[in-house]
Design a protein around this motif. Sequence first.
Motif, PDB file in Angstrom:
ATOM      1  N   THR A  29       0.843  -1.199   0.000  1.00 38.89           N
ATOM      2  CA  THR A  29       0.000   0.000   0.000  1.00 38.89           C
ATOM      3  C   THR A  29       0.876   1.246   0.000  1.00 38.89           C
ATOM      4  N   PHE A  30       0.310   2.349  -0.449  1.00 40.57           N
ATOM      5  CA  PHE A  30       1.073   3.593  -0.478  1.00 40.57           C
ATOM      6  C   PHE A  30       1.381   4.084   0.934  1.00 40.57           C
ATOM      7  N   SER A  31       0.490   3.824   1.866  1.00 42.87           N
ATOM      8  CA  SER A  31       0.748   4.226   3.252  1.00 42.87           C
ATOM      9  C   SER A  31       1.978   3.512   3.802  1.00 42.87           C
ATOM     10  N   ALA A  32       2.203   2.263   3.388  1.00 40.08           N
ATOM     11  CA  ALA A  32       3.399   1.539   3.825  1.00 40.08           C
ATOM     12  C   ALA A  32       4.657   2.180   3.249  1.00 40.08           C
ATOM     13  N   LEU A  33       4.603   2.564   1.971  1.00 41.24           N
ATOM     14  CA  LEU A  33       5.754   3.217   1.356  1.00 41.24           C
ATOM     15  C   LEU A  33       6.057   4.547   2.044  1.00 41.24           C
ATOM     16  N   LEU A  34       5.018   5.313   2.348  1.00 43.30           N
ATOM     17  CA  LEU A  34       5.208   6.595   3.041  1.00 43.30           C
ATOM     18  C   LEU A  34       5.893   6.409   4.380  1.00 43.30           C
ATOM     19  N   ARG A  83       9.123  -8.225   7.873  1.00 43.53           N
ATOM     20  CA  ARG A  83       9.052  -7.733   9.242  1.00 43.53           C
ATOM     21  C   ARG A  83       8.766  -6.230   9.274  1.00 43.53           C
ATOM     22  N   SER A  84       9.380  -5.486   8.313  1.00 38.95           N
ATOM     23  CA  SER A  84       9.185  -4.031   8.302  1.00 38.95           C
ATOM     24  C   SER A  84       7.723  -3.669   8.068  1.00 38.95           C
ATOM     25  N   PHE A  85       7.040  -4.429   7.217  1.00 40.95           N
ATOM     26  CA  PHE A  85       5.620  -4.157   6.995  1.00 40.95           C
ATOM     27  C   PHE A  85       4.795  -4.515   8.223  1.00 40.95           C
ATOM     28  N   SER A  86       5.117  -5.637   8.841  1.00 40.79           N
ATOM     29  CA  SER A  86       4.321  -6.103   9.981  1.00 40.79           C
ATOM     30  C   SER A  86       4.435  -5.164  11.180  1.00 40.79           C
ATOM     31  N   LYS A  87       5.518  -4.386  11.240  1.00 44.31           N
ATOM     32  CA  LYS A  87       5.727  -3.482  12.378  1.00 44.31           C
ATOM     33  C   LYS A  87       5.388  -2.023  12.056  1.00 44.31           C
ATOM     34  N   ASP A 107       3.527   1.470  11.333  1.00 42.88           N
ATOM     35  CA  ASP A 107       2.323   2.160  11.799  1.00 42.88           C
ATOM     36  C   ASP A 107       1.690   2.843  10.596  1.00 42.88           C
ATOM     37  N   LEU A 108       0.592   2.294  10.098  1.00 43.82           N
ATOM     38  CA  LEU A 108      -0.015   2.775   8.859  1.00 43.82           C
ATOM     39  C   LEU A 108      -1.278   3.593   9.100  1.00 43.82           C
ATOM     40  N   GLU A 109      -1.531   3.940  10.340  1.00 44.49           N
ATOM     41  CA  GLU A 109      -2.726   4.715  10.672  1.00 44.49           C
ATOM     42  C   GLU A 109      -2.525   6.194  10.337  1.00 44.49           C
ATOM     43  N   GLY A 110      -3.632   6.935  10.269  1.00 41.66           N
ATOM     44  CA  GLY A 110      -3.561   8.386  10.130  1.00 41.66           C
ATOM     45  C   GLY A 110      -3.943   8.887   8.761  1.00 41.66           C
TER      46      GLY A 110
END
Length: 259
Positions: A33-38, A237-241, A243-246
């Motif tokens: 997702t783009f939020s993960a990339l951000l 691991r980086s995705f699982s940890k 913080d994609l909220e907001g």
Amino acid sequence: MKPFIAMLIVICASFTPLTARQQRAHKVFQVSTFSALLNGVYDGDFKVKSLREFGDFGIGTVNNLDGELIAVQGEYYHIDPKGYLKPASSRLMTPFASVCFFEPQKTFMVRNIKDIHALQEAIEDKFYNVNAPYAFRIDGTFTRLNLRSLKPQSKPFVKFTEAVKEQYEFQLQNVKGSLVAFWYPMYLSGVNVPILHLHFAAEDRKRGGHVIDLEFNTATVKMMEMNNIEIQLPSTRSFSKADLEGDHTQTIKRVESRH
């Protein structure tokens, strides 16, 4: 190989059953997702070889932000940090990408485009469904293209707003080629880049990049509406940890604008 976790989002415009070919043509397949990339998730676990199974047309980035990714006319290219194209290795990994099998439903001309905002308005004027994503191929000779390509990052990764401060920016003039673009409505801003997201490949496939701004006299636009989004979430691991909220609206404006 680690198992993937899949999430499926379906946006249906009608209840009419679609054939297998129609389903394929109207679906965009997305890695992460783009939020993960951000939020600095730059280490994906999905290969270009696997992307080919889901589309012949698309855009994205590569692991560690080592340049950009573009697929046009069935061929995948890696745009290096200096804006030069080369065929993408099947083993190249991506942390974020959007691809589809491009079968346009509408073709039209756009003229006298002075900047990227004018292009967006001209394209949006052709929409039937303003709440569905779209894919575009735009062919022409471009008077001016302001482009960027990302520079590789190393761990610990900084957030995307910091990474783009080191991006390589350059301008091409009077160059013939193709824009590969996706448009997502604002309500999907955490899923993908909202509004218009474009990558460019020159006709000779030597130069390209992420489009910051542009100008041209005439171009041909081929458009496809999509009503099915399939998202493959990374098992890293980086995705699982992360913080994609907001609300990412202001962050997106900063990273998609010219620096």
